[in-house]
Scaffold this motif. Sequence first.
Motif, PDB file in Angstrom:
ATOM      1  N   GLN A  29       9.966 -20.735   3.819  1.00  0.00           N
ATOM      2  CA  GLN A  29       9.199 -20.266   2.822  1.00  0.00           C
ATOM      3  C   GLN A  29       7.989 -19.615   3.251  1.00  0.00           C
ATOM      4  O   GLN A  29       7.552 -19.475   4.198  1.00  0.00           O
ATOM      5  N   ARG A  30       7.825 -18.453   2.428  1.00  0.00           N
ATOM      6  CA  ARG A  30       6.753 -17.307   2.774  1.00  0.00           C
ATOM      7  C   ARG A  30       5.486 -17.880   2.921  1.00  0.00           C
ATOM      8  O   ARG A  30       4.579 -17.324   3.811  1.00  0.00           O
ATOM      9  N   LEU A  31       5.035 -18.697   1.900  1.00  0.00           N
ATOM     10  CA  LEU A  31       3.717 -19.088   1.720  1.00  0.00           C
ATOM     11  C   LEU A  31       3.277 -20.354   2.139  1.00  0.00           C
ATOM     12  O   LEU A  31       4.158 -21.322   2.157  1.00  0.00           O
ATOM     13  N   SER A  53      -4.050 -18.289 -14.112  1.00  0.00           N
ATOM     14  CA  SER A  53      -2.654 -18.288 -14.341  1.00  0.00           C
ATOM     15  C   SER A  53      -1.766 -18.321 -13.612  1.00  0.00           C
ATOM     16  O   SER A  53      -2.082 -17.611 -12.419  1.00  0.00           O
ATOM     17  N   ILE A  54      -0.766 -18.765 -13.701  1.00  0.00           N
ATOM     18  CA  ILE A  54       0.399 -18.733 -12.447  1.00  0.00           C
ATOM     19  C   ILE A  54       0.900 -17.258 -12.469  1.00  0.00           C
ATOM     20  O   ILE A  54       1.066 -16.720 -11.413  1.00  0.00           O
ATOM     21  N   ARG A  55       0.826 -16.532 -13.470  1.00  0.00           N
ATOM     22  CA  ARG A  55       1.099 -14.881 -13.368  1.00  0.00           C
ATOM     23  C   ARG A  55       0.095 -14.283 -12.439  1.00  0.00           C
ATOM     24  O   ARG A  55       0.581 -13.469 -11.801  1.00  0.00           O
ATOM     25  N   GLY A  56      -1.173 -14.559 -12.980  1.00  0.00           N
ATOM     26  CA  GLY A  56      -2.180 -13.837 -12.099  1.00  0.00           C
ATOM     27  C   GLY A  56      -2.224 -14.198 -10.849  1.00  0.00           C
ATOM     28  O   GLY A  56      -2.481 -13.152 -10.107  1.00  0.00           O
ATOM     29  N   LEU A  57      -2.169 -15.552 -10.543  1.00  0.00           N
ATOM     30  CA  LEU A  57      -2.329 -15.913  -9.193  1.00  0.00           C
ATOM     31  C   LEU A  57      -1.186 -15.428  -8.381  1.00  0.00           C
ATOM     32  O   LEU A  57      -1.367 -14.856  -7.188  1.00  0.00           O
ATOM     33  N   ALA A  58       0.015 -15.222  -8.948  1.00  0.00           N
ATOM     34  CA  ALA A  58       1.318 -14.665  -8.232  1.00  0.00           C
ATOM     35  C   ALA A  58       1.260 -13.126  -7.918  1.00  0.00           C
ATOM     36  O   ALA A  58       1.131 -12.783  -6.666  1.00  0.00           O
ATOM     37  N   GLN A  59       0.337 -12.362  -8.746  1.00  0.00           N
ATOM     38  CA  GLN A  59      -0.043 -11.198  -8.427  1.00  0.00           C
ATOM     39  C   GLN A  59      -1.022 -11.017  -7.531  1.00  0.00           C
ATOM     40  O   GLN A  59      -1.027 -10.053  -6.372  1.00  0.00           O
ATOM     41  N   ALA A  60      -1.966 -12.039  -7.245  1.00  0.00           N
ATOM     42  CA  ALA A  60      -2.990 -11.842  -6.332  1.00  0.00           C
ATOM     43  C   ALA A  60      -2.375 -12.143  -4.722  1.00  0.00           C
ATOM     44  O   ALA A  60      -2.792 -11.771  -3.849  1.00  0.00           O
ATOM     45  N   ALA A  65       6.031 -14.406 -10.264  1.00  0.00           N
ATOM     46  CA  ALA A  65       5.659 -15.657 -10.972  1.00  0.00           C
ATOM     47  C   ALA A  65       6.718 -16.419 -10.542  1.00  0.00           C
ATOM     48  O   ALA A  65       6.560 -17.774 -10.388  1.00  0.00           O
ATOM     49  N   ALA A  66       7.933 -16.095 -10.652  1.00  0.00           N
ATOM     50  CA  ALA A  66       9.341 -16.870 -10.633  1.00  0.00           C
ATOM     51  C   ALA A  66       9.181 -17.654  -9.100  1.00  0.00           C
ATOM     52  O   ALA A  66       9.621 -18.703  -9.006  1.00  0.00           O
ATOM     53  N   SER A  67       8.845 -16.645  -8.201  1.00  0.00           N
ATOM     54  CA  SER A  67       8.673 -17.184  -6.656  1.00  0.00           C
ATOM     55  C   SER A  67       7.650 -18.169  -6.697  1.00  0.00           C
ATOM     56  O   SER A  67       7.742 -19.387  -5.863  1.00  0.00           O
ATOM     57  N   LEU A  68       6.489 -17.892  -7.373  1.00  0.00           N
ATOM     58  CA  LEU A  68       5.241 -18.825  -7.081  1.00  0.00           C
ATOM     59  C   LEU A  68       5.738 -20.322  -7.721  1.00  0.00           C
ATOM     60  O   LEU A  68       5.249 -21.326  -7.261  1.00  0.00           O
TER      61      LEU A  68
END
Length: 253
Positions: A29-31, A53-60, A65-68
């Motif tokens: 896993q990358r993270l 949000s999951i989407r916003g965190l994924a962008q950061a 989002a699917a990966s997060l």
Amino acid sequence: MEYAGRGDPARTMALLWDGLPTPRRGPRQRLDLHDIVDAAIAEADRAGPAALSIRGLAQALGIGAASLYTYVPGKAELLELMVDRVVGTQDLPTADDGWRAGLRELALSDLAAFRAHPWLLRVATSRTVFGPHVLARYDAALALLDGRGLAAIEVVGCVGAVESYTRGAAAAVVEAEQAPVQTGSSDDEWWQGLVPLLEERMNGRFPRLAALDAAGAFSVSSSALPYTLQRALDRFAFGLDLVLDSIAARIPT
């Protein structure tokens, strides 16, 4: 208000206590889970937990989002990880200098955490986050009163009283600290505009208030900080002494 306990309890406990499972096959896993949680804390520090949000965190984080979602099931579980992560950065209280000093350090450390992460005040405490750091800190706090002759329910109640007091008083400190940014005016600007209007309307109608004011009841211990912030900090310290004095009165001599 954000509430813990909304997510999948099995997934939440596994992440809190065991971290991310190691994949049996495929690429690593990358993270790292800590990196994800730290990024979430930074987002909550910036905009509050409601905006997270999951989407916003994924962008950061620079992923989809699917990966997060392959790391964290959702915001509910993430919130509990965030709380436990912040608690894990705090020193455990010790009784090296006595129970009173230990409980004072507990309160001061929690105050510092609330000031650094104001969103913690928006996370309800009615449902405890049962993470390893939260429980370790609570256990250390309870140990401060070992051997003091208190009943079991009194030990829990005394620690709870310090924690509840700290949270309530910390809210006033955080509100005073954030007021200039939230209102667009400094304490001095606010007060200078209010004083002439207030004096005109009070006009000797409140003698006790005036007498206490003249006697220094509303003075603060330092002028280095804005008045309302320093007053909130002074009241925090005074109230904490009252709570600790009350605990001391319960301990058999």
